[in-house]
Design a protein around this motif. Structure first.
Motif, PDB file in Angstrom:
ATOM      1  N   ARG A 150      39.467  28.847  35.243  1.00 40.24           N
ATOM      2  CA  ARG A 150      38.647  28.648  36.433  1.00 40.24           C
ATOM      3  C   ARG A 150      37.161  28.523  36.094  1.00 40.24           C
ATOM      4  O   ARG A 150      36.352  28.189  36.957  1.00 40.24           O
ATOM      5  N   GLY A 151      36.807  28.754  34.848  1.00 35.56           N
ATOM      6  CA  GLY A 151      35.405  28.845  34.474  1.00 35.56           C
ATOM      7  C   GLY A 151      34.580  27.595  34.619  1.00 35.56           C
ATOM      8  O   GLY A 151      33.343  27.647  34.591  1.00 35.56           O
ATOM      9  N   ASP A 152      35.220  26.433  34.773  1.00 38.50           N
ATOM     10  CA  ASP A 152      34.457  25.196  34.916  1.00 38.50           C
ATOM     11  C   ASP A 152      33.992  24.965  36.344  1.00 38.50           C
ATOM     12  O   ASP A 152      33.226  24.034  36.606  1.00 38.50           O
ATOM     13  N   LEU A 153      34.440  25.821  37.272  1.00 40.88           N
ATOM     14  CA  LEU A 153      34.046  25.698  38.673  1.00 40.88           C
ATOM     15  C   LEU A 153      33.026  26.772  39.039  1.00 40.88           C
ATOM     16  O   LEU A 153      33.262  27.966  38.818  1.00 40.88           O
ATOM     17  N   THR A 154      31.904  26.374  39.599  1.00 38.54           N
ATOM     18  CA  THR A 154      30.900  27.341  40.030  1.00 38.54           C
ATOM     19  C   THR A 154      31.378  28.032  41.307  1.00 38.54           C
ATOM     20  O   THR A 154      32.353  27.603  41.944  1.00 38.54           O
ATOM     21  N   PHE A 155      30.661  29.067  41.717  1.00 39.11           N
ATOM     22  CA  PHE A 155      31.023  29.776  42.942  1.00 39.11           C
ATOM     23  C   PHE A 155      30.774  28.917  44.180  1.00 39.11           C
ATOM     24  O   PHE A 155      31.407  29.133  45.215  1.00 39.11           O
ATOM     25  N   GLU A 156      29.891  27.948  44.066  1.00 41.03           N
ATOM     26  CA  GLU A 156      29.681  27.016  45.177  1.00 41.03           C
ATOM     27  C   GLU A 156      30.895  26.105  45.340  1.00 41.03           C
ATOM     28  O   GLU A 156      31.261  25.724  46.456  1.00 41.03           O
TER      29      GLU A 156
END
Length: 378
Positions: free
Chosen positions: A10-16
């Motif tokens: 999941r690390g390639d997706l920011t919290f936005e």
């Protein structure tokens, strides 16, 4: 999949791009174990990103591999992940006071201009840290819990963000206690979620209080199916039971928790025999006075032997246990009858923990040696 695999996935997706979830909560709780004393100032005068914290941490050569939970694997992964690397880290606090029986650390992660995660560290390997854990069984408020309340009140004044508050182990206990007893305006309007990750509960006086009951709807208790730690003391929060690769006490290790997508993999609730044998007979049948007597005798004797951490206890276990036995012979005869059986069970349990930690440390050293040998061969 564990939380390290989760960061890869999941690390390639920011919290936005993808909002906060319960596994993110565990990542931040584990990052709170990082020693940032010379990196992130308490007064907030210097704000660093997770990536910058990792860079300075590695450059300083800080070694926490013998901590109950080594934070380096998570810190390293997070620092290279778009999801976590640019998150701001501020207001790190780290206090140990043997006289007050205090072991406390906390840090705040600014996820966005609208959301922050307040993370409390769990128990480290110090004797004073474990002593405070046991003090929770008979004190309505420990020094660490007092510090936790003050920290949440302070952070709420320093930022306008909504707050998610959490921690692993004792850090989870601190998170719940802090939100229950902080300023009402903060607990009601600013705190949106509270995570206790295999954290112990509270003595009856706290668990029955209006303050505690008022924040239960926001409290999420996560613990593996047979871990005894999350079942210590009284908790009324709904428990999410999850799977782990380990058994018993070793399930307390968050690196072993099963992750399925953006959440933990659920499991059926089980009660470990250790709980029925030790926790019920010790905590539930002893008076607060006898709990205090037992805890004071054991930990006073350990401190008198010169041991300051469980690493030292493992290296000098027989001398340390001899100190405990000598101290126990001095207990008032009127107290001995009530707690004699509990003493035997506690010492046996403590010995198991020491052995487990020795095995864990041996595995770490073996892995490091194998890595060096493989590099030489290449």
């Amino acid at each position: 999949m564990n939380m390290l695999d989760y960061i890869d996935w999941r690390g390639d997706l920011t919290f936005e791009q993808d909002g906060f979830n319960e596994v993110d909560n565990l990542v931040f709780s584990e990052l709170a174990y990082t020693d940032m004393r010379d990196i992130v100032p308490e007064d907030g005068s210097r704000a660093l990103t997770v990536a910058q914290v990792y860079g300075e941490y590695k450059a300083a050569g800080i070694d926490q591999s013998l901590m109950m939970n080594d934070p380096l694997p998570v810190l390293e992964k997070a620092a290279q992940s778009p999801r976590f690397k640019d998150i701001t880290v501020k207001w790190y606090v780290d206090k140990i006071d043997t006289e007050q029986h205090l072991q406390f650390a906390a840090v705040t992660f600014i996820i966005s201009d609208k959301l922050a995660y307040v993370a409390f560290r769990g128990t480290d390997n110090t004797i004073v840290g474990w002593r405070e854990d046991f003090n929770i069984s008979f004190l309505s408020e420990t020094p660490g819990q007092t510090e936790a309340v003050a920290y949440v009140n302070r952070i709420a004044k320093l930022t306008d963000c909504k707050l998610i508050v959490g921690g692993h182990s004792k850090g989870g206990n601190f998170a719940v206690y802090a939100c229950a007893f902080c300023d009402k305006d903060i607990s009601e309007k600013r705190v949106i979620k509270i995570y206790t990750n295999d954290g112990p509960g509270f003595m009856n006086e706290v668990a029955e209080s209006e303050n505690y009951l008022s924040i239960l709807s926001k409290t999420i208790k996560i613990s593996p199916d047979s871990s005894p730690v999350g079942l210590f003391f009284l908790s009324k929060a709904e428990r999410k039971v999850i799977k782990s690769d380990s058994k018993g006490f070793m399930q307390h290790n968050p690196y072993k928790w099963h992750v399925l997508g953006a959440e933990f993999e659920s499991a059926d609730a089980r009660t470990d025999p250790f709980i029925n044998m030790t926790i019920s007979s010790w905590l539930n049948t002893m008076t607060d006075s006898n709990k205090k007597i037992l805890v004071d005798y054991i930990f006073d004797s350990l401190e008198a032997s010169g041991v300051t951490s469980f690493n030292e206890l493992a290296d000098n276990k027989w001398n340390s246990f001899n100190s405990i036995f000598k101290a126990l012979t001095k207990i008032d005869p009127n107290d001995k009858t009530d707690i004699a059986s509990s003493i035997k069970k506690l010492i046996a349990s403590g010995k198991d923990v020491v052995i487990s930690e020795k095995q864990k440390n041996a595995e770490i050293k073996k892995a490091e040696k194998n890595k060096v040998d493989n590099e030489k061969q290449e």
